[in-house]
Design an enzyme around this catalytic site. Structure first.
Site, PDB file in Angstrom:
ATOM      1  N   ASP A 200      49.045   9.931  68.979  1.00 56.99           N
ATOM      2  CA  ASP A 200      49.138  11.048  68.040  1.00 56.99           C
ATOM      3  C   ASP A 200      47.775  11.148  67.349  1.00 56.99           C
ATOM      4  OD1 ASP A 200      50.089  13.035  66.344  1.00 56.99           O
ATOM      5  OD2 ASP A 200      51.304  11.689  65.115  1.00 56.99           O
TER       6      ASP A 200
ATOM      7  N   HIS B 142      59.485  10.877  62.005  1.00 58.42           N
ATOM      8  CA  HIS B 142      59.611  12.191  62.651  1.00 58.42           C
ATOM      9  C   HIS B 142      60.728  12.085  63.703  1.00 58.42           C
ATOM     10  CE1 HIS B 142      58.725  16.133  63.830  1.00 58.42           C
ATOM     11  NE2 HIS B 142      57.520  16.015  64.349  1.00 58.42           N
TER      12      HIS B 142
ATOM     13  N   CYS C 295      53.001  14.303  70.688  1.00 56.29           N
ATOM     14  CA  CYS C 295      53.885  15.222  69.954  1.00 56.29           C
ATOM     15  C   CYS C 295      53.233  16.576  69.720  1.00 56.29           C
ATOM     16  CB  CYS C 295      54.319  14.593  68.639  1.00 56.29           C
ATOM     17  SG  CYS C 295      52.978  14.313  67.475  1.00 56.29           S
TER      18      CYS C 295
ATOM     19  N   ARG D 218      60.625  19.419  55.954  1.00 52.25           N
ATOM     20  CA  ARG D 218      59.367  18.735  56.294  1.00 52.25           C
ATOM     21  C   ARG D 218      58.634  18.514  54.980  1.00 52.25           C
ATOM     22  NH1 ARG D 218      55.020  19.932  61.017  1.00 52.25           N
ATOM     23  NH2 ARG D 218      56.650  18.756  62.095  1.00 52.25           N
TER      24      ARG D 218
ATOM     25  N   GLN E 195      61.290  14.559  66.723  1.00 53.92           N
ATOM     26  CA  GLN E 195      60.288  14.454  67.778  1.00 53.92           C
ATOM     27  C   GLN E 195      60.714  13.413  68.821  1.00 53.92           C
ATOM     28  OE1 GLN E 195      57.216  16.248  68.051  1.00 53.92           O
ATOM     29  NE2 GLN E 195      57.459  15.407  70.090  1.00 53.92           N
TER      30      GLN E 195
ATOM     31  N   ARG F  49      61.951  19.997  72.291  1.00 55.63           N
ATOM     32  CA  ARG F  49      62.300  20.039  70.856  1.00 55.63           C
ATOM     33  C   ARG F  49      63.410  21.063  70.641  1.00 55.63           C
ATOM     34  NH1 ARG F  49      58.517  18.645  66.979  1.00 55.63           N
ATOM     35  NH2 ARG F  49      60.258  18.981  65.560  1.00 55.63           N
TER      36      ARG F  49
END
Ligand code: CP
Ligand code: NVA
Length: 306
Positions: A220, A131, A260, A104, A134, A288
């Site tokens: 988001d 991402h 998310c 990340r 996700q 996830r």
């Protein structure tokens, strides 16, 4: 042999994604029956975090352990990565001591440089641009709740950020549509999103128009990690882009709401929506774990028969 990486959503083909969603179902069902499954015995995942995380760290660390392997956490502050060691050198060393790496970080270019020098598969655990893990979990969640996503419409209301870019890539690979509404000045940049064209998305000035008739409504945070200096300006610009009950009514009656997480109630989403009957955010977060276990298995072992 060049290892297989997952740096952006389009690194997987439609056929591979279909396999992964089936595998996710199998792995999840087995987990729910408390049946041990250890195909990654003795394998090590290294997780490098240059930004904060709850879900990504937890799902990768727990997932790797559940598959019989182990996971090591590194962050910028406590490793030489934060003291200027070249990414290329770090990749050489880390990939000689591990079987798979998750990163990340900030710019996508960092993860690309790392993967170019890695002997083992590299997974994008979020960059400024994408991402992909996700959206793997999100699409599995949609399929679980509503069936195939092909031909469906996803409404993205808010910032055209890393998660939005990944939805747009996924729409091209899996043949669905994304209706995007962002405030002026925050529109999608197709090149940054890594799109082949504009066939699978449409932009709307009014978020209500983007939500109209959608099968899935999602958003988001208005300010992603790394953009904190813009927070005040963003909160003003995005004020009319909150997903509330009225906006959900514009979507199909059986539309699901996804986020998310982490979420800011009262900013990008009203509490009545995220805590309401159409919200599937807790399944989405749990998935996830299952989706990334399928991904780890695929990158390390290829296709396996149950
Ligand atoms: N959705 C997500 O990636 O959450 P974390 O930032 O907690 O990992
Ligand atoms: N767009 C958000 C997602 C967090 C999981 C960020 O990059 O901060």
């Amino acid at each position: 042999m060049t290892p297989r990486h997952f740096l952006q959503f389009k690194d997987l083909t439609r056929a591979e994604l279909a396999y992964l969603f089936e595998r996710t179902r199998w792995i999840k069902d087995k987990f729910k029956r408390y049946e041990a499954y250890h195909p990654l015995h003795d394998r090590t995942l290294v997780m490098i975090f240059e930004k904060a995380s709850t879900r990504t760290r937890l799902s990768f660390e727990a997932g790797m352990q559940q598959l019989g392997g182990s996971a090591i956490y590194l962050n910028t502050r406590d490793s030489q990565l934060g003291r200027g060691e070249p990414v290329e050198d770090a990749a050489q060393v880390i990939s000689r001591m591990s079987d798979v790496v998750m990163i990340r970080t900030f710019e996508q270019e960092i993860i690309e440089r790392f993967s170019a020098n890695s002997r083992v598969p590299v997974i994008n655990g979020l960059t400024n641009e994408y991402h992909p893990c996700q959206i793997l979990a999100d699409i599995f969640t949609f399929i679980e709740q509503r069936g195939p996503i092909q031909g469906k419409t996803v409404a993205w209301i808010g910032d055209s950020n890393n998660v939005c870019n990944t939805w747009l890539q996924a729409a091209e690979v899996l043949d669905f549509n994304v209706h995007v509404s962002t405030p002026p000045g925050y529109e999608v940049e197709p090149e940054r999103a890594g799109l082949y064209g504009t066939d699978h998305f449409e932009e709307f000035a009014d978020p209500m128009d983007a939500a109209r008739g959608a099968d899935l409504v999602t958003t988001d945070v208005w300010t992603s990690m790394g953009f904190e200096a813009e927070n005040e300006a963003r909160c003003k610009a995005f004020a009319d882009w909150q997903i509330d009950g009225e906006m959900m009514k514009a979507a199909k009656p059986d539309a699901v709401f996804m986020h998310c997480l982490p979420a800011h109630r009262g900013e990008e989403v009203a509490a009545e929506v995220i805590d309401g009957a159409q919200s599937v955010v807790w399944d989405e977060a749990e998935n996830r774990l299952h989706a990334q276990k399928a991904l780890l298995e695929f990158l390390l072992l290829g296709r396996v028969q149950p």
